[in-house]
Design a protein around this motif. Structure first.
Motif, short mmCIF file in Angstrom:
data_model
loop_
_atom_site.label_atom_id
_atom_site.label_comp_id
_atom_site.label_asym_id
_atom_site.label_seq_id
_atom_site.Cartn_x
_atom_site.Cartn_y
_atom_site.Cartn_z
N GLY A 233 -22.74 -31.49 1.58
CA GLY A 233 -22.37 -30.08 1.60
C GLY A 233 -22.04 -29.56 2.98
O GLY A 233 -21.01 -28.91 3.20
N LEU B 216 -18.25 -28.71 4.74
CA LEU B 216 -18.08 -27.29 5.06
C LEU B 216 -17.39 -27.11 6.41
O LEU B 216 -16.57 -26.21 6.57
N THR C 132 -23.85 -17.75 -5.23
CA THR C 132 -24.01 -19.04 -4.53
C THR C 132 -25.17 -18.98 -3.55
O THR C 132 -25.99 -19.90 -3.48
N ILE D 188 -23.44 -25.12 -3.73
CA ILE D 188 -21.98 -25.22 -3.81
C ILE D 188 -21.55 -25.58 -5.23
O ILE D 188 -20.59 -24.99 -5.77
N TYR E 266 -19.47 -23.13 -7.54
CA TYR E 266 -18.18 -23.64 -8.02
C TYR E 266 -18.05 -23.41 -9.53
O TYR E 266 -17.00 -22.95 -10.01
N VAL F 281 -12.62 -25.92 -3.84
CA VAL F 281 -13.79 -25.03 -3.82
C VAL F 281 -13.36 -23.66 -3.29
O VAL F 281 -12.79 -23.55 -2.21
N VAL G 169 -17.43 -19.26 -2.27
CA VAL G 169 -18.53 -20.21 -2.48
C VAL G 169 -19.00 -20.73 -1.13
O VAL G 169 -20.21 -20.75 -0.83
N MET G 170 -18.04 -21.15 -0.30
CA MET G 170 -18.39 -21.62 1.04
C MET G 170 -18.94 -20.47 1.89
O MET G 170 -19.83 -20.67 2.72
#
Length: 450
Positions: free
Chosen positions: A44, A48, A179, A203, A207, A349, A353-354
């Motif tokens: 993750g 990122l 998230t 994540i 997602y 993605v 979310v990030m």
């Protein structure tokens, strides 16, 4: 002789509890499972970084795997550590890309790797005292805070704004908050191996939530090939490298901070495994291995790497210390990087979310700086400490720039680091180097690493 024998006995007592010791080879049916645990732990956070700095996530996975294999080789297969993308370099890479594109970022990463090599050489010949002299906790702590808080605006914008219009969107923000909530809950309540991968779980959950709300475009995933080379950037093939003092001053000072972080990881890892890695194979080797990993990434277009606390956590929980398991994770990461489907899936993605996981991650980075100050009992009733930390925080977070010409400038975090080092050296009342060494790294003046 007696002292060495006692150290060996202590090591044996500690590693007696290991399920697999450093040089033990796992059984074939266990090998993939154990390696996948390490892959998931770093996945993750590692993907990122390229997501934030607009680099190819497939290249980041390949460079992560290659860097880890190089690290294992340089450290003679004695340190079970995984190298993933470094968050400390996010802002410097973004800044350098604005000056000269991704090619400039790769040149800067290579220069940062050279700093690792120089520091490794000096530690090999002179020990750690000189590093304490220029980068004590009162400097490193605030710089780490700057790294985290300097990215706060990026995380919030990713969470709140529609990436297509760059305007506020409640729908996108709700995905980010969902998230974030899942990541926090997983961090707080999950145990064992699942407690190590809250970012990845967050994540995935975000997602799926975004997919249910129609925010995920899978068209590129369907079109992508199962096996496909990522978008590598090779010097003198994809571009011609050009040295710039601005790039050097932006990227190279950051390496000193990540080196301090690296030493901290080595101390924790030594306690977990039950061996003194600062002494054998030596801190200079582990730092050199990290630096070579950074340079490998710069040769193929990946972000700088660093040892990962998440993977140290996996070692502590599983008690599987085998470097063969770490190597297996590295090979698996390289294979994932060459999968077009995996790279396309990562790219699909949604930004919020990030953004959601970034709010927590960047806050944790800043909090780590605070923890360093607390753990080292930095007294802010002392005017010297107050002045150093205050100036670092404001110049770093405020984005101060020292511009000499159009091609030579020192910005933000790099400038804050240099100012902090300067103030620490010139202001009266500096703490004794031996005391600092013991406080920060737990080693005495007589320790071989000192």
């Amino acid at each position: 002789m007696d002292k060495n024998r006692n150290n060996e006995n202590t090591d044996q007592q500690e590693t007696r509890h290991a399920i697999l010791d450093v040089h033990e080879v796992p059984k074939i049916h266990q090998w993939l499972t154990l390696s996948l645990q390490h892959l998931f732990a770093m996945f993750g956070a590692t993907v990122l970084v390229p997501f934030l700095v607009k680099l190819d996530p497939g290249v980041a996975l390949v460079s992560s795997g290659l860097a880890t294999l190089a690290y294992l080789l340089v450290t003679k297969g004695q340190i079970p550590a995984y190298l993933g993308s470094s968050f400390a370099f996010i802002t410097p890479i973004i800044t350098v890309k604005m000056l000269g594109g991704p090619e400039a970022a790769m040149v800067g990463s290579f220069l940062a790797g050279l700093v690792y090599g120089a520091v490794a050489l000096i530690i090999k010949t002179s020990g750690l005292k000189w590093l304490m002299r220029i980068m004590p906790p009162v400097v490193v702590g605030p710089v780490i805070i700057v790294i985290g808080l300097g990215l706060a605006n990026t995380a919030v914008k990713m969470a709140m704004n529609n990436p297509h219009t760059n305007e506020y969107s409640l729908s996108y923000f709700s995905v980010a908050l969902f998230t974030l909530a899942v990541t926090i809950i997983c961090s707080m309540y999950l145990k064992g191996i699942f407690g190590i991968i809250p970012i990845l779980i967050g994540i995935i959950a975000g997602y799926l939530f975004a997919f249910a709300r129609g925010m995920v475009d899978l068209s590129k995933v369907k079109q992508a090939s199962l096996i496909d080379a990522p978008d590598f950037m090779f010097p003198f093939v994809s571009y011609t490298p050009h040295f710039s003092w601005s790039i050097a001053f932006i990227m190279m000072p950051v390496a000193t901070v990540t080196i301090a972080e690296h030493i901290g990881h080595q101390l924790v890892l030594s306690k977990v495994v039950g061996r003194n890695f600062l002494e054998k194979p030596g801190l200079h080797r582990s730092i050199l291995g990290d630096g070579i990993g950074v340079m490998i990434g710069s040769f193929i277009g990946g972000p700088p790497v660093t040892t990962y606390g998440e993977n140290i956590g996996v070692l502590a929980i599983t008690r599987v210390f085998s470097v063969f398991v770490i190597g297996g994770a590295a090979v698996t990461a390289i294979c994932f990087g060459f999968s077009g489907k995996v790279t396309a899936l990562i790219s699909s993605v949604p930004t919020p979310v990030m953004g959601g996981v970034s709010i927590l991650l960047f806050g944790i980075i800043a909090s780590s700086g605070l923890r360093m100050l607390i753990d080292n009992q930095i007294d802010f009733g002392n005017k010297r400490n107050l002045i150093i930390s205050s100036v670092i925080l404001v110049t770093g977070i405020g984005g101060a720039v020292l511009q000499f010409s159009e091609t030579l400038q020192i910005t933000g975090m790099a400038l804050a680091t240099l100012i902090g080092v300067f103030l620490n050296l010139v202001l009266p009342g500096r703490e004794d180097d031996s005391e600092l060494l013991n406080k920060m790294f737990g080693v005495s003046e007589n320790d071989p690493a000192a």
